[in-house]
Design a protein around this motif. Sequence first.
Motif, PDB file in Angstrom:
ATOM      1  N   PHE A 161      45.833  25.949   3.383  1.00 30.62           N
ATOM      2  CA  PHE A 161      45.978  25.356   2.050  1.00 30.62           C
ATOM      3  C   PHE A 161      47.330  24.654   1.904  1.00 30.62           C
ATOM      4  N   THR A 162      48.371  25.245   2.453  1.00 30.16           N
ATOM      5  CA  THR A 162      49.694  24.620   2.390  1.00 30.16           C
ATOM      6  C   THR A 162      49.689  23.290   3.138  1.00 30.16           C
ATOM      7  N   VAL A 163      49.118  23.293   4.335  1.00 30.04           N
ATOM      8  CA  VAL A 163      49.054  22.069   5.133  1.00 30.04           C
ATOM      9  C   VAL A 163      48.209  21.008   4.412  1.00 30.04           C
ATOM     10  N   ALA A 164      47.065  21.400   3.876  1.00 34.49           N
ATOM     11  CA  ALA A 164      46.193  20.459   3.174  1.00 34.49           C
ATOM     12  C   ALA A 164      46.906  19.868   1.965  1.00 34.49           C
ATOM     13  N   ARG A 165      47.634  20.712   1.213  1.00 36.24           N
ATOM     14  CA  ARG A 165      48.361  20.231   0.040  1.00 36.24           C
ATOM     15  C   ARG A 165      49.415  19.206   0.450  1.00 36.24           C
ATOM     16  N   ARG A 166      50.124  19.469   1.525  1.00 32.68           N
ATOM     17  CA  ARG A 166      51.155  18.537   1.990  1.00 32.68           C
ATOM     18  C   ARG A 166      50.551  17.224   2.483  1.00 32.68           C
TER      19      ARG A 166
END
Length: 167
Positions: free
Chosen positions: A57-62
């Motif tokens: 989720f962190t990677v997708a958000r970035r």
Amino acid sequence: MAEIHRLHGGYLLRALMRTTGGDRGKAEDILQETLLRAWQHPEALAAGPEQARPWLFTVARRIAIDHYRMAAARAKEVIGEPVEDRPLADDPYEQVVVARDLALALRRVQKHHREVLVELHLKDRSVVEASARLGVPPGTVKSRNFYAVRALRPVLAAEHGYAPVTG
């Protein structure tokens, strides 16, 4: 990777759909890029596929933020703007062709109709001014204009390819 996609792909896609305002194509692109980064960084998934969701989720958000920044940095030329909505450049040759077509079409209508069309539409005079110039009552100018336009439309459409204006 298949296990990560099976476990987390649906959740990520739903979250990305909200992030992209319902743009499924963009959400799928970001999901694919997220999974590519997961494949490139196996150390992030060392705890196992089940524990990978926060990192994904962190990677997708970035990635989503990067996509929006890139879109904002691009020139706003024609994004989503249909070609026919853009103003056309003034073409003096087009004006000459239209004037020639109109002159030829005006020859095909009766003289009293042509006079009214010229006064009202080409010389941009009011009904009262045209009435005074032609020496006929304003009601006659209005009536002749109505019938002149009605007579001119099919001539322009048939001989010069101009679509009749309705309404």
